[in-house]
Write a protein that holds these residues in place. Structure first.
Motif, PDB file in Angstrom:
ATOM      1  N   UNK A  11      42.952  37.324  52.009  1.00 14.40           N
ATOM      2  CA  UNK A  11      44.207  37.443  51.257  1.00 14.40           C
ATOM      3  C   UNK A  11      43.954  37.181  49.772  1.00 14.40           C
ATOM      4  N   UNK A  12      43.283  36.095  49.471  1.00 18.26           N
ATOM      5  CA  UNK A  12      43.062  35.691  48.078  1.00 18.26           C
ATOM      6  C   UNK A  12      42.077  36.615  47.374  1.00 18.26           C
ATOM      7  N   UNK A  13      40.999  36.992  48.072  1.00 19.78           N
ATOM      8  CA  UNK A  13      39.977  37.811  47.435  1.00 19.78           C
ATOM      9  C   UNK A  13      39.071  36.972  46.548  1.00 19.78           C
ATOM     10  N   UNK A  14      38.460  37.610  45.539  1.00 22.36           N
ATOM     11  CA  UNK A  14      37.539  36.881  44.663  1.00 22.36           C
ATOM     12  C   UNK A  14      37.369  37.644  43.350  1.00 22.36           C
ATOM     13  N   UNK A  15      36.774  36.974  42.388  1.00 22.56           N
ATOM     14  CA  UNK A  15      36.465  37.605  41.104  1.00 22.56           C
ATOM     15  C   UNK A  15      34.958  37.736  40.949  1.00 22.56           C
ATOM     16  N   UNK A  16      34.548  38.684  40.085  1.00 23.60           N
ATOM     17  CA  UNK A  16      33.134  38.862  39.813  1.00 23.60           C
ATOM     18  C   UNK A  16      32.660  37.933  38.715  1.00 23.60           C
ATOM     19  N   UNK A  17      31.446  38.175  38.235  1.00 21.36           N
ATOM     20  CA  UNK A  17      30.861  37.295  37.222  1.00 21.36           C
ATOM     21  C   UNK A  17      31.637  37.352  35.910  1.00 21.36           C
ATOM     22  N   UNK A  18      32.378  38.455  35.685  1.00 25.51           N
ATOM     23  CA  UNK A  18      33.179  38.570  34.465  1.00 25.51           C
ATOM     24  C   UNK A  18      34.601  38.061  34.660  1.00 25.51           C
ATOM     25  N   UNK A  19      34.838  37.419  35.805  1.00 26.48           N
ATOM     26  CA  UNK A  19      36.154  36.848  36.160  1.00 26.48           C
ATOM     27  C   UNK A  19      37.236  37.894  36.384  1.00 26.48           C
ATOM     28  N   UNK A  20      36.850  39.138  36.579  1.00 26.14           N
ATOM     29  CA  UNK A  20      37.815  40.178  36.932  1.00 26.14           C
ATOM     30  C   UNK A  20      37.950  40.254  38.453  1.00 26.14           C
ATOM     31  N   UNK A  21      39.183  40.353  38.945  1.00 28.49           N
ATOM     32  CA  UNK A  21      39.421  40.400  40.381  1.00 28.49           C
ATOM     33  C   UNK A  21      38.800  41.625  41.029  1.00 28.49           C
ATOM     34  N   UNK A  22      38.125  41.407  42.171  1.00 29.16           N
ATOM     35  CA  UNK A  22      37.451  42.494  42.877  1.00 29.16           C
ATOM     36  C   UNK A  22      38.044  42.780  44.254  1.00 29.16           C
ATOM     37  N   UNK A  23      38.707  41.813  44.839  1.00 29.30           N
ATOM     38  CA  UNK A  23      39.298  41.985  46.163  1.00 29.30           C
ATOM     39  C   UNK A  23      40.601  41.198  46.245  1.00 29.30           C
ATOM     40  N   UNK A  24      41.420  41.529  47.244  1.00 27.17           N
ATOM     41  CA  UNK A  24      42.613  40.760  47.575  1.00 27.17           C
ATOM     42  C   UNK A  24      43.601  40.625  46.429  1.00 27.17           C
ATOM     43  N   UNK A  25      44.307  39.504  46.432  1.00 28.97           N
ATOM     44  CA  UNK A  25      45.311  39.253  45.399  1.00 28.97           C
ATOM     45  C   UNK A  25      44.682  39.104  44.021  1.00 28.97           C
ATOM     46  N   UNK A  26      43.438  38.636  43.991  1.00 28.38           N
ATOM     47  CA  UNK A  26      42.734  38.543  42.704  1.00 28.38           C
ATOM     48  C   UNK A  26      42.660  39.923  42.039  1.00 28.38           C
ATOM     49  N   UNK A  27      42.444  40.943  42.840  1.00 23.38           N
ATOM     50  CA  UNK A  27      42.367  42.311  42.309  1.00 23.38           C
ATOM     51  C   UNK A  27      43.760  42.873  42.013  1.00 23.38           C
ATOM     52  N   UNK A  28      44.673  42.690  42.970  1.00 27.66           N
ATOM     53  CA  UNK A  28      46.010  43.279  42.854  1.00 27.66           C
ATOM     54  C   UNK A  28      46.766  42.732  41.641  1.00 27.66           C
ATOM     55  N   UNK A  29      46.616  41.417  41.393  1.00 30.07           N
ATOM     56  CA  UNK A  29      47.345  40.763  40.301  1.00 30.07           C
ATOM     57  C   UNK A  29      46.434  40.446  39.107  1.00 30.07           C
ATOM     58  N   UNK A  30      45.387  41.226  38.937  1.00 31.21           N
ATOM     59  CA  UNK A  30      44.435  40.989  37.850  1.00 31.21           C
ATOM     60  C   UNK A  30      45.128  40.864  36.496  1.00 31.21           C
ATOM     61  N   UNK A  31      46.040  41.780  36.197  1.00 33.83           N
ATOM     62  CA  UNK A  31      46.692  41.771  34.877  1.00 33.83           C
ATOM     63  C   UNK A  31      47.539  40.522  34.659  1.00 33.83           C
ATOM     64  N   UNK A  32      48.169  40.036  35.726  1.00 32.50           N
ATOM     65  CA  UNK A  32      49.036  38.860  35.594  1.00 32.50           C
ATOM     66  C   UNK A  32      48.235  37.563  35.562  1.00 32.50           C
ATOM     67  N   UNK A  33      47.144  37.518  36.316  1.00 28.75           N
ATOM     68  CA  UNK A  33      46.375  36.277  36.449  1.00 28.75           C
ATOM     69  C   UNK A  33      45.405  36.038  35.299  1.00 28.75           C
ATOM     70  N   UNK A  34      44.899  37.121  34.717  1.00 27.33           N
ATOM     71  CA  UNK A  34      43.866  36.960  33.689  1.00 27.33           C
ATOM     72  C   UNK A  34      44.492  36.626  32.335  1.00 27.33           C
ATOM     73  N   UNK A  35      43.815  35.787  31.600  1.00 22.48           N
ATOM     74  CA  UNK A  35      44.259  35.459  30.248  1.00 22.48           C
ATOM     75  C   UNK A  35      43.904  36.583  29.288  1.00 22.48           C
ATOM     76  N   UNK A  36      44.521  36.574  28.125  1.00 16.38           N
ATOM     77  CA  UNK A  36      44.270  37.614  27.129  1.00 16.38           C
ATOM     78  C   UNK A  36      44.130  36.985  25.742  1.00 16.38           C
TER      79      UNK A  36
END
Length: 250
Positions: A11-36
């Motif tokens: 469900x949660x998924x994971x991020x890669x070495x660049x902290x970008x979501x690659x699976x699960x909710x980490x991927x689906x909500x990448x734009x909301x979860x990542x800082x800018x």
């Protein structure tokens, strides 16, 4: 870092070495979860609160692993859902993986089979068939059907119960479910009608995406009733010849 290790990993998924979501909710909500970074200012990402219940999730994962090991299954899926709201309280696939060490896991272990894998629902579809037939008025809760003592001919084919030792005569609707009668379901399906059954399945979300906020959701399959032979109509009435995801079925 994922402090609960493999708990709810699919469900949660994971991020890669660049902290970008690659699976699960980490991927689906990448734009909301990542800082800018906006000029000289840094904007923090948002937090995300799930409907997942940690205790139920742990129990589900434990029981899936235990059950799969007990029968020698290659994989297993499970869902705990609030029937009123549709909230998912637990969702699990087995085998699983540790998102902190995803590179050392196999792709099939990282797949959320609850949403990505479609299968024939079989007899679990019978309650959906029967609820539609009752709601339409095609049958009544006390209707009775002659179940041919376990063997019914349709054209040059035969519809049988799951065991030839479990044939039945007359069964009411409740007993069709109780004994999971394929012949009873076939006769209810024929009473309901091809077009009505097709529309009812679609209305219940069969072979349609739920639009859950997870990537990779499969559609499943349900052919148009104009293509159904009588034996196909029979099979579709008791859950063969169609495909659903576990999420759609739940």
């Amino acid at each position: 870092f994922y402090p609960n290790m493999d708990l709810a990993a699919h469900v949660i998924g994971f991020t890669g070495v660049d902290s970008h979501g690659l699976e699960g909710l980490e991927y689906f909500y990448e734009n909301e979860l990542s800082g800018k970074t906006l000029g000289a200012d840094a904007v923090e990402g948002k937090n995300l609160v799930l409907t997942i219940d940690k205790g139920l999730q742990h129990t589900l994962e434990y029981e899936l692993q235990r059950g799969a090991n007990q029968v020698g299954a290659k994989g297993a899926v499970g869902i705990v859902m609030d029937a009123d709201s549709g909230d998912i309280w637990a969702m699990a696939s087995y085998p699983t993986y540790n998102p902190n060490d995803f590179k050392n896991s196999k792709p099939e272990s990282r797949r959320n089979r609850v949403v990505t894998d479609a299968f024939e629902p079989g007899s679990t579809i019978k309650t959906i068939l029967i609820s539609g037939a009752i709601e339409s008025g095609a049958i009544k809760p006390n209707s009775k059907f002659y179940c041919e003592n376990g063997k019914m001919q349709i054209g040059d084919r035969w519809v049988k119960e799951y065991s030839e030792d479990h044939g039945h005569g007359w069964l009411n609707v409740e007993d069709v479910i109780k004994y999971s009668s394929n012949i009873g379901a076939t006769k209810i399906g024929f009473k309901f009608g091809k077009e009505n059954l097709f529309k009812w399945y679609l209305k219940q979300g069969i072979a349609s995406k739920t639009e859950i906020d997870l990537p990779g959701e499969a559609v499943g399959s349900l052919s148009k009733p104009s293509t159904w032979s009588e034996i196909q109509f029979s099979n579709i009435s008791f859950g063969q010849g169609i495909a659903v995801t576990a999420l759609q079925l739940a």
